[in-house]
Design a protein around this motif. Structure first.
Motif, mmCIF file in Angstrom:
data_model
loop_
_atom_site.group_PDB
_atom_site.id
_atom_site.type_symbol
_atom_site.label_atom_id
_atom_site.label_comp_id
_atom_site.label_asym_id
_atom_site.label_seq_id
_atom_site.Cartn_x
_atom_site.Cartn_y
_atom_site.Cartn_z
ATOM 1 N N ASP A 1 0.841 -1.196 0.000
ATOM 2 C CA ASP A 1 0.000 0.000 0.000
ATOM 3 C C ASP A 1 0.876 1.247 0.000
ATOM 4 O O ASP A 1 1.665 1.457 0.913
ATOM 5 C CB ASP A 1 -0.915 0.019 1.233
ATOM 6 N N PRO B 1 1.087 5.399 0.184
ATOM 7 C CA PRO B 1 0.262 6.418 0.832
ATOM 8 C C PRO B 1 -0.506 7.297 -0.158
ATOM 9 O O PRO B 1 -1.612 7.735 0.130
ATOM 10 C CB PRO B 1 1.249 7.247 1.645
ATOM 11 N N HIS B 2 0.041 7.542 -1.338
ATOM 12 C CA HIS B 2 -0.630 8.402 -2.312
ATOM 13 C C HIS B 2 -1.528 7.614 -3.268
ATOM 14 O O HIS B 2 -2.134 8.194 -4.160
ATOM 15 C CB HIS B 2 0.400 9.226 -3.093
ATOM 16 N N PRO C 1 -3.947 4.802 -2.101
ATOM 17 C CA PRO C 1 -4.502 3.845 -1.141
ATOM 18 C C PRO C 1 -5.438 2.797 -1.754
ATOM 19 O O PRO C 1 -5.544 1.686 -1.241
ATOM 20 C CB PRO C 1 -5.237 4.723 -0.136
ATOM 21 N N SER D 1 -0.573 0.418 -5.557
ATOM 22 C CA SER D 1 -1.041 -0.363 -4.413
ATOM 23 C C SER D 1 -1.795 -1.589 -4.901
ATOM 24 O O SER D 1 -2.560 -1.523 -5.861
ATOM 25 C CB SER D 1 -1.973 0.475 -3.537
ATOM 26 N N ASN E 1 6.025 5.896 3.382
ATOM 27 C CA ASN E 1 5.204 5.999 4.584
ATOM 28 C C ASN E 1 5.971 6.687 5.707
ATOM 29 O O ASN E 1 5.408 7.501 6.441
ATOM 30 C CB ASN E 1 4.721 4.622 5.045
ATOM 31 N N SER F 1 6.147 10.427 4.932
ATOM 32 C CA SER F 1 4.884 11.140 5.017
ATOM 33 C C SER F 1 4.490 11.444 6.467
ATOM 34 O O SER F 1 3.700 12.344 6.704
ATOM 35 C CB SER F 1 3.773 10.347 4.323
#
Length: 71
Positions: free
Chosen positions: A33, A35-36, A38, A45, A64, A67
């Protein structure tokens, strides 16, 4: 006409995001996954073969960590 091996194979197996081959129940897989991305709409992802997903998993971990960094 372009040939796509996914057409008509009748398989319900998920597909690896990297190599675009089916992930069978006998093969190890990993969910990565970003973060940008999801939900996987950008194509990053998702489910990967364990070997295909190693570099993507390390990139996702680094992203991650960055971020959540406080300035």
């Amino acid at each position: 006409m372009d040939f796509d091996p996914r057409w008509g194979d009748g398989s319900n197996d998920p597909w690896c995001k990297h190599c675009n081959r089916p992930i069978t129940s006998e093969q190890k897989s990993v969910r990565v996954d970003f973060p940008h991305d999801p939900h996987g709409f950008r194509g990053l992802s998702g489910l990967y073969h364990a070997t295909c997903g190693k570099p993507f998993a390390s990139m996702a971990r680094a992203m991650n960590m960055l971020s959540f960094r406080r300035i």
